[in-house]
Enzyme design. Sequence first.
Site, PDB file in Angstrom:
ATOM      1  CG  ASN A   1      -0.289   0.209   2.526  1.00 49.77           C
ATOM      2  OD1 ASN A   1       0.935   0.315   2.593  1.00 49.77           O
ATOM      3  ND2 ASN A   1      -1.063   0.267   3.581  1.00 49.77           N
ATOM      4  CE  LYS A   2       3.689   1.888   4.257  1.00 52.70           C
ATOM      5  NZ  LYS A   2       4.370   0.841   4.927  1.00 52.70           N
ATOM      6  CB  THR A   3       4.307   6.334  -2.639  1.00 46.50           C
ATOM      7  OG1 THR A   3       5.647   6.089  -2.190  1.00 46.50           O
ATOM      8  CG2 THR A   3       3.582   7.185  -1.629  1.00 46.50           C
TER       9      THR A   3
END
Length: 400
Positions: A187-189
């Site tokens: 779910n990170k960038t």
Amino acid sequence: MPDADTFLPFALPDIGEEEIRAVEACLRSGWVTTGPVTRRFEAAFRDYLGAEVEAIAVNSATAGLHLALEAAGIEPDDEVIVPTLTFTASAEVVRYLGARPVFVDSDPHTLNLDPAAVAAAITARTRAIVPVHFGGMAADMDTIVRLARRHGLRVIEDAAHAFPTRHHGRLVGTLDSDVTVFSFYANKTMTTGEGGMVVTRDPRLAERIRCMRLHGISRDAFDRYVSRTPSWYYEVVAAGFKYNLTDIASAIGIEQLRKIDRFQQRRAELARRYDDALADLPLVLPARPAPGSGSTHAWHLYVVRLDRAARGPGGARRTGVDRIGRDALIARLAERGIGTSVHFIPLHRQPYWRDSCGLHAADFPVAEAAFEAMLTLPLYTRMTDADQERVIAALHELLP
Ligand SMILES: *Cc1c(COP(=O)(O)O)cnc(C)c1O
């Protein structure tokens, strides 16, 4: 209830055909563990940061933080200052080394760790500070680094949210800390499925981290297989870990990195649209870097807080705020097919940290108040303008 097709999650990875082709090529090459693709990913990451740093790929940010603290010489009974408003990984790595996390409260505006609380927490046993760039906006690194220098402390940045983030014109990863650790969790960038990158300017820290990343062996496995010196010989110089990133994951990372500026632009655009559309609701919107400061926000998370102090016309308390609390708002949004989350349940509220460190909520008033009022709205690059309109309309309906 809306069906799964119309459910809007709060985060989603953005994986394209390029990533799929890159993984396929990697699988067909026959080299699937750490090797040439990981080398290329590390080089590309270093190029992106554009500074004289070393970039070391690892299989999670948690592993990277552990390696960073180990290389920094953190030992049993040392103290390491960590914010309470973070994910448990920021603190658990301190325990891995038998050291003691000392939790500090947040700044009420940015929700980053409060430098005054850090200063107050420093003792003769303090060895390091782990700032977390909450949501993707840099902590007050100038003050933190100055404090650390004055007291001879290491600074290990938990930059899991902060790629890419600028702080006074410089990218996080090129600031004046000892080590910076990025996460490529789903779910990170940007994502590699699971993965992380450790960045440091210090060649001695880099050498130790590289060595401990793979069993404490003095040369890594790839060298062993391709080098012209006798391939069977290696030396174990420490009891290391198994924290290397696979070439399969790195192949994804190279393609994600090529897209990161476009991802960041879209995130910034969505954040701006939320700011404009939610301005008249009884919400505290996320802090932004001051215009013209040269600082930017990665917008990993868009965290709003119910504004209990909001007043309606004539100074009366806004009834909408009194009627709906944070938990109910999350439930009502879920009924409308909108996923949200809470970042974070402060660590002082978690049974393990509360009990093993003897923590009291009264010592963390800012994180406490923020926790009770906060929720994270959906924000990800694959979100359409229409998806976002749904979130905005639901909030206007539920927070009159
Ligand atoms: C996601 C996250 C981590 C852990 O990252 P992994 O790559 O999953 O190990 C650490 N710290 C913070 C603040 C995070 O949000």
